[in-house]
Design an enzyme around this catalytic site. Structure first.
Site, PDB file in Angstrom:
ATOM      1  N   LYS A 105       0.852  -1.309  -0.326  1.00 32.76           N
ATOM      2  CA  LYS A 105      -0.208  -0.302  -0.063  1.00 32.76           C
ATOM      3  C   LYS A 105       0.876   1.286   0.038  1.00 32.76           C
ATOM      4  CE  LYS A 105      -0.711  -0.912   4.537  1.00 32.76           C
ATOM      5  NZ  LYS A 105       0.076  -2.096   4.736  1.00 32.76           N
ATOM      6  N   ILE A 136     -11.019  -8.525   2.337  1.00 32.83           N
ATOM      7  CA  ILE A 136     -12.258  -7.493   1.367  1.00 32.83           C
ATOM      8  C   ILE A 136     -12.011  -7.143  -0.140  1.00 32.83           C
ATOM      9  CG2 ILE A 136     -13.978  -6.092   1.948  1.00 32.83           C
ATOM     10  CD1 ILE A 136     -12.644  -5.654   4.552  1.00 32.83           C
ATOM     11  N   LYS A 205      -3.882   3.894   2.138  1.00 29.52           N
ATOM     12  CA  LYS A 205      -5.149   3.258   1.661  1.00 29.52           C
ATOM     13  C   LYS A 205      -6.444   4.329   1.475  1.00 29.52           C
ATOM     14  CE  LYS A 205      -4.284  -0.856   5.136  1.00 29.52           C
ATOM     15  NZ  LYS A 205      -4.715  -1.366   5.949  1.00 29.52           N
TER      16      LYS A 205
END
Length: 436
Positions: A105, A136, A205
């Site tokens: 990230k 997810i 993120k």
């Protein structure tokens, strides 16, 4: 079905890398059927080979650059993290036409444009589902499923460590310091928790989410960032008194302004900070180290993505999903999604971004205090929505919740209020999100 295997180089074999290795081995038959060709690891770059006794010694190497450059590699999976040497290694891979799957990230939030340019030039794929929210499935819906919609807002909990800490503070009434110690003892916080508790992880993120949602290059440097170290048990209690709880939120918004002539302009506001949200809000019930993200779009409406946002197995699951996508593209002759940054919207400064605020003041318990404080708010055009005052002998607490106001207006207001003779201390200032 193709007989020729898809050859994978793995950079890093820590918690996530070990799980990726295991899944590739244990699910080999299923992965072959899903991809249309077998997939095998041809090399794993590590710093200390003697620490990886469960991995065949012939796969291990300390020369990551040589592994990436090898003719026996089709896809490079990077799970080492950090900016360098990861950036150089991945650029070398992409420029050589080798597709890349990364969970990095921080690197994507800083250098996504450079990586995408290298991928476009060579025709390689760049996938990074594991970079945000672990298992997810969030980035692929933003890149593909919602590609025909207009996303207006993305808001969520994207860091499990801070969510565990704030949830524990809310449940037990404990202070930040002792809760952080407990989180470290239980393994929810790193030995050095700075990246998590100071909001750096969430900001990276948020930059990735905003870039995908708004078709605009957003870097971590564009994200307004505040951590949770200043959140006190008194803030948690104040939130509870208002029927709210405190969460560290990543918020990405498309903002539309209309000038006096009726012309509209759009910008992007991206921020990470603690905020009070109603206990009725679905995010309020996200406890422990879990993640959850709300996406709001014109046609699709409100969508919520929830699940384990970190850990070896969940993150490896996302990596394997990307590997399957890359493998299918190789077998079928397709290409994955490219960078979409055509909108190139400006990033709105935090000082101009309107939000609501909760301000707690320690004031003298005498007549006229509220009127003096309210006059300062009115002078700076900051509208008051809720006021609660509690007296206690010589002094009192005054809690004010505002309507939406800019960061600049709020800061000027608080600075002037702090100078009033009747105000002993500005105890806390926290943003408020969501409606009751």
């Amino acid at each position: 079905m193709a007989d020729k295997p898809i050859r994978v180089a793995l950079l890093g074999c820590g918690t996530v890398g070990t799980e990726v290795t295991r899944l590739l081995r244990d699910q080999a038959a299923d992965l072959t059927a899903r991809i249309g060709a077998p997939m095998e690891i041809t090399g794993i770059a590590v710093r200390r080979p003697n620490k990886h006794r469960d991995v065949p010694a012939e796969l291990l190497t300390t020369d990551a650059a040589a592994l990436v450059a090898s003719d026996d590699v089709d896809v490079v999976v990077e799970v080492i993290g950090g900016i360098e040497p990861a950036r150089t290694l991945l650029l070398d891979a992409l420029r050589a036409g080798k597709s890349v799957v990364t969970a990095n990230k921080a690197l994507l939030a800083e250098s996504a444009g450079e990586l995408f340019a290298a991928a476009d030039a060579s025709g390689a794929d760049l996938y990074f589902e594991a970079a945000v929210a672990g298992a997810i499935p969030l980035l692929r819906p933003l890149r593909e499923s919602l590609a025909g919609d207009r996303i207006t807002r993305v808001m969520g909990i994207v860091n499990g460590t801070t969510n565990y800490i704030l949830s524990a503070m809310d449940n037990t009434g404990s202070g930040y310091g002792e809760t952080l110690e407990e989180a470290s003892r239980l393994g929810y916080a790193e030995a050095d928790p700075t990246a998590d508790v100071d909001g750096f992880d969430a900001a990276s993120k948020a930059a990735i989410l905003a870039s995908l949602a708004f078709h605009t290059r957003v870097t971590a440097a564009d994200v307004h960032r505040e951590g949770i170290a200043s959140v006190a048990s008194a803030d948690i209690a104040a939130a509870r008194a208002l029927g709210r709880t405190v969460k560290l939120l990543a918020i990405c918004e498309r903002v539309t302004d209309t000038d006096e002539s009726g012309e509209t302009t759009e910008s992007v506001a991206v921020r990470v900070h603690p905020a009070m949200i109603p206990r009725s809000h679905p995010l309020a019930g996200v406890g422990g180290a879990y993640n959850a993200v709300f996406v709001e779009a014109d046609a699709a409406g409100s969508l919520m993505f929830y699940g384990q946002g970190a850990g070896g197995a969940p993150t490896a699951s996302a990596v394997l999903g990307d590997l399957v996508a890359v493998g299918r593209n190789m077998v079928q002759g397709g290409r994955g999604p490219r960078e979409s940054a055509y909108a190139a919207l400006p990033v709105r400064p935090m000082g101009q971004t309107p939000t609501r605020y909760h301000i707690s003041l320690d004031v003298a318990d005498r007549a006229g205090v509220l009127s003096q404080v309210a006059a300062v708010f009115a002078e700076h055009d900051v509208s008051i929505a809720v006021v609660r005052q509690e007296g206690r002998t010589d002094d009192a607490s005054l809690v004010i919740v505002t309507h939406a106001a800019s960061e600049a207006a709020l800061r000027s207001t608080v600075d002037m209020v702090a100078g009033l003779p009747v105000v002993r201390e500005v105890v806390s200032v926290m943003r408020v999100e969501g409606t009751e």
